[in-house]
Design an enzyme around this catalytic site. Structure first.
Site, PDB file in Angstrom:
ATOM      1  N   SER A 186      24.037 -31.213 -18.493  1.00 19.46           N
ATOM      2  CA  SER A 186      23.386 -31.776 -19.727  1.00 19.46           C
ATOM      3  C   SER A 186      22.355 -30.943 -20.086  1.00 19.46           C
ATOM      4  CB  SER A 186      23.410 -33.213 -19.406  1.00 19.46           C
ATOM      5  OG  SER A 186      22.238 -33.292 -18.329  1.00 19.46           O
ATOM      6  N   SER A 191      23.422 -30.462 -13.798  1.00 21.78           N
ATOM      7  CA  SER A 191      22.983 -30.429 -15.189  1.00 21.78           C
ATOM      8  C   SER A 191      21.675 -29.404 -15.565  1.00 21.78           C
ATOM      9  CB  SER A 191      22.544 -31.776 -15.748  1.00 21.78           C
ATOM     10  OG  SER A 191      23.632 -32.532 -15.647  1.00 21.78           O
ATOM     11  N   LYS A 194      13.307 -31.636 -21.712  1.00 22.99           N
ATOM     12  CA  LYS A 194      14.444 -32.027 -22.106  1.00 22.99           C
ATOM     13  C   LYS A 194      14.026 -33.497 -22.633  1.00 22.99           C
ATOM     14  CE  LYS A 194      18.941 -33.308 -19.687  1.00 22.99           C
ATOM     15  NZ  LYS A 194      19.658 -33.268 -18.512  1.00 22.99           N
TER      16      LYS A 194
END
Length: 482
Positions: free
Chosen positions: A153, A177, A78
């Site tokens: 997210s 997330s 990420k």
């Protein structure tokens, strides 16, 4: 090589048995990324050159018999986890050209294993959002339906694993997330206990809630990834000085006699009937394996969303105050110091980030601190107390991961409160600092995945992995057709 939902352990076997080289494996993934990702947009940065160099080093380790479980395994990370020399944007214009001069601790640990970095996955800007549509660079789509969101997210990480553009990926979880996008994209993601994985090198959203964790094809791969990234870190003051067990140890063990709590509030109004049905069917399957279902209540759930958003936004306002356009990051214009900062932050941050900074500063301001932030902290303690009471009569808690399957892109753009309410099933895990894992338990008539979450006691990731694995062994997953 068929990469469709390839497991880390299968890739390990292929590499060790010289069925494929590390460089060839990387090439296969990049070929798939080039073919599919232009319409999926799961990656912000693809690191082909760095990957091939890492693959050569990994192959040397394999040839010399020095390989570990992740040597030569391509992974995605990420874009809010710092990697030395690799652009880290947090999907924000504010950090569009930021290149960290150091590694996050989890990256150092993966480097020791000899992993190969495929690239940086997209996310909601500064991890604020539940759709990956607030990204400034790559608004990711759901591999099962390109008109739907992948969740957020960590939507880029979940979409990449779901579409077989990476066998596993790292994400971060502040209020769901990792788990919510895993649910929307039909993969398995685990949020470890707060403090289990070092946060050093993770660009902070809400420091008391953030936690790095893996997204994989199944619970067994999640256990392998946790073995690699967990451990105490003196550079992180919140890192827990506790022993790290072998997270694969309980996998495959029977769950007979294990008590699974079903808090009634998680199955109340606001959760789609199709989601309730899928999760309850999963509970019955676990009951058939010998688990004992326990009805219980967590009354504090009705206050979870306001408590979470007050705490998270207050901490975000504090953490993001460092981005002023002076030391690093996007630099605006202005004739005075104040004008420069105002322009830098106004143009550097997106709408959702600005919304949360405003809310956080409001909650922390004089006259409102006691009325809002202090009460949110009191509610946090109440939620922790209620979970402790549940764990006196049960080993794990079973809930839906999200109240709905993946929704259409744009469906919640004009209603941020509706998007915040969608976090109702996940935020209490972060508030109470507990571990939670999401795995697929069903599909809608349209073929969209439905996820369930298994929540455990603090530092008991082994048991939730055991339960998730027990269910997965009897459940047939359906990969997206891309």
């Amino acid at each position: 090589m068929d990469l469709k939902r390839a497991k880390i352990r299968d890739l390990r076997h292929a590499l060790d048995n010289k069925e494929i080289s590390a460089a060839e494996l990387c090439g296969e993934y990049f070929k798939k990324i080039d073919e599919i990702d232009p319409k999926l947009l799961s990656y912000i940065t693809v690191t082909k050159d760095e990957a091939m160099k890492a693959a050569e080093k990994a192959q040397k380790m394999i040839d010399e018999g020095k390989s570990t479980v992740l040597t030569g395994i391509p992974l995605a990370v990420k874009d809010n986890i710092c990697i030395d020399g690799v652009r880290t944007t947090c999907a924000s214009k504010m950090l569009e050209n930021f290149v960290p001069p150091y590694n996050a601790t989890v990256i150092d640990k993966l480097n020791e294993q000899g992993y190969v970095l495929l690239g940086r996955t997209s996310m909601d800007e500064f991890a604020m959002g539940g759709s990956t549509q607030t990204s400034a660079f790559a608004k990711t789509k759901n591999p099962y339906d390109l008109t739907c969101v992948p969740g957020g997210s960590s939507g880029g990480s979940a979409a990449a694993v779901s579409a077989s553009l990476a066998p596993a990926a790292l994400g971060s979880d502040t209020g769901g997330s990792i788990r919510q996008p895993s649910s929307f994209c039909g993969v398995t993601g685990i949020k470890p206990t707060y403090g289990r994985v070092s946060r050093y090198g993770l660009v902070a959203f809400a420091s008391s809630l953030d936690q790095i964790g893996p997204i994989c094809a199944d619970a067994r791969d999640c256990a392998i990834m946790l073995n690699a990234i967990c451990g105490h870190d003196r550079r992180d003051a919140t890192s827990a000085p506790v022993d790290v067990p072998d997270f694969t140890e309980k996998l495959g063990q029977p769950i007979k006699g294990l008590k699974i709590a079903l808090p009634k509030e998680f199955y109340a109004q606001g959760v789609d009937d199709i989601v309730k049905t899928a999760v309850m069917n999963a509970a019955k399957e676990l009951e058939k394996q010998g688990a004992v279902l326990v009805d219980c209540s967590i009354p504090g759930l009705k206050y979870a969303i306001p408590a979470y958003y007050l705490i998270a936004c207050a901490e975000a306002a504090s953490n993001l105050s460092r981005f002023d356009g002076i030391k690093y990051g996007f630099r605006g214009e202005g004739r005075t110091f104040e004008e420069l900062i105002r322009d830098s932050r106004s143009r550097g941050f997106g709408e959702e980030v600005k919304r949360r900074i405003l809310l956080g500063n409001y909650a922390l301001s004089s006259g409102y601190y006691d009325a809002y932030y202090k009460k949110a902290l009191a509610l946090k303690q109440e939620i922790i107390k209620e979970y402790n009471e549940v764990f006196e009569q049960a080993d794990v808690v079973l809930t839906p991961t999200a109240p709905t399957p993946a929704y259409k892109i744009g469906a919640q753009d004009n209603d941020p409160v509706k998007m915040y309410q969608a976090d109702i099933c996940t935020v209490t895990v972060n508030i109470a600092k507990l571990p939670g894992i999401s795995t697929t338990c069903g599909y809608t008539a349209e073929g969209l995945p439905i996820g369930m979450s298994i929540i455990g006691k603090r530092f008991d990731e082994q048991t939730i992995l055991q339960v998730a694995d027990a269910f997965e062994q009897g459940f047939e997953t359906i990969a997206p057709k891309l």
